[in-house]
Design an enzyme around this catalytic site. Sequence first.
Site, PDB file in Angstrom:
ATOM      1  N   CYS A 192       0.627  -1.173   0.035  1.00  0.00           N
ATOM      2  CA  CYS A 192       0.102  -0.099  -0.419  1.00  0.00           C
ATOM      3  C   CYS A 192       0.700   1.121  -0.053  1.00  0.00           C
ATOM      4  O   CYS A 192       0.521   2.344   0.023  1.00  0.00           O
ATOM      5  CB  CYS A 192      -0.891  -0.027   1.020  1.00  0.00           C
ATOM      6  SG  CYS A 192      -1.317  -1.831   2.045  1.00  0.00           S
ATOM      7  N   CYS A 195      -3.814   6.560   4.821  1.00  0.00           N
ATOM      8  CA  CYS A 195      -3.089   6.144   4.301  1.00  0.00           C
ATOM      9  C   CYS A 195      -1.318   6.293   5.237  1.00  0.00           C
ATOM     10  O   CYS A 195      -1.157   4.894   6.119  1.00  0.00           O
ATOM     11  CB  CYS A 195      -2.852   5.947   3.040  1.00  0.00           C
ATOM     12  SG  CYS A 195      -1.888   7.339   2.419  1.00  0.00           S
TER      13      CYS A 195
END
Lengths: 137, 399
Positions: A46, A115
């Site tokens: 990610c 994130c």
Amino acid sequence: MTSSSNQGVIQIATYSETVMDHFMNPRNVGEIEDADGIGEVGNPVCGDMMTFYIKVDDDRLSDVKFKTFGCGAAIAVSSMVSEMAKGKTIDEALEIGRKDVADQLGGLPDNKMHCSNLGADALHKAIEDYQSKKKES
Amino acid sequence: MPEVYLDHYAAAQVLPEVAEAMQPLLRDDFGNPSSLHGWGDSARDALEDARLKVAALIGANPSEIIFTSGGTEANNMAVKGIAGAAKKKGNHLVISAIEHFSVMHSARTLEKSGFEVTAVGADEYGMVNPEEVREAIRPDTILVSVMTANGEVGTVQPIEEIAEIAKAKNVPFHTDAVAAGGSIPLDVNDLGVDALSLASDLMYGPKGVGALWVRKGLRIIPLLDGGVQEGGRRGGTENVPGIVGMGKAAEFAAELMDERAAHLSSMRDALIEKLPAAIPHLKLTGHPARRLPWNASFVVEFIEGEGMLLFLNMQGIAVSSGSACTSRALKGSHVLSACGIPAEVAQGSLLFSFGLDNKPEDVDYVLEVLPPIVQRLREMSPLYDKFIKSGGDSNSDVQ
């Protein structure tokens, strides 16, 4: 290409000055060999991954260190969390939330709020690791 | 501090001659090419002159050039327009997995209205295998679209071979030549394609202008309905200054192509040769030989691209990355993924796109500045830490 105007650092990712400072001069990078707790969050797939190491003395975080794979925001977040947590009691450190970290950094770009803002989670995980080890012993 | 711009794939300075050629169209010759008077005449002459120049760059018939607002519109028009016109013949398209989003997302949009899309893959060098295209073509296939060259990894595709296959199966073949146009020789008849997209800004012309060439006889429905500009295929008053700029840029590109390619590829090759020697665990992406002259792209293991970009920017170097963190959508590059590069490695993507204004010293500066940045970020990286602790060698490659 040579041009007279430097396009500047801030424009590239719209990071605050505090974020850039912590990115360029991150505090407490490294690891603690005999850490009392280790917390790892994120996933390199990610884009962001953080490992926090803590040392606990008398219920206080006497040392906090980290290693981070990720963007400028992820590195700055880790650095800020380590600074905020160092010297705090366990209970105080557990109260450090994602929003507090972003606020201390003078804000984060919207798309980086979720994130990259994993530092507090990694710290809490290191504390949980310490607590579970303590129970076992 | 030196300032070294190595992001020409994102944007490049318009050539002074191009800017100069555009000036009169903004002021004195401001007319509308559709008008039937003197002002209209001069604008129309300028427009048609630009059309000749763009057509000459790709060996095309000028009447088959449609000016657009850029490469994205040209690709949208090709994919949606050709598929839309052939709806009764079939509903299947073949594209590649490394197409630019303007082709890929156009195909996705068509999927929502009942078309089916097959995306053929690429090998580790970013090459599409013509045989896979052959296998993907079905009786109901109405369009094949494979890019001429990929701007992110630089790989130049075997377009002639794919065109031959499409032709044998009687399927129209579009190629997105936005990244390749003006950089490598392209002749639509030699290539054997039926439609080809170009963008002005990839050949030192202004942004916001592009062109789609469509072979005579191939039906295409307009993307923009309006007046009868561009032979009724694209409505809207033409962006005459921009189009004239594109024409001038295409003229220069055709004339100076060899000279430019020699200059660009010498710097590209120097970086490709020296960077892996200066930074362990760094790999070239794309094809080692079949490569655009200006593209040098790499992945740096164990670290993420944005951090490198920020540090490079502080030292005056401008580059791009295909990492998730540097994209606004926060998604890693689909091109690197199609090349089989693991997602965590693709996070360390770096794209150097050289331009005419670069000098050989710029490569030396990158070689001086980048290795310590990589080292610094690796020292912070838990992935690098794990690699070293698992017995990895910091100085040699993994394979």
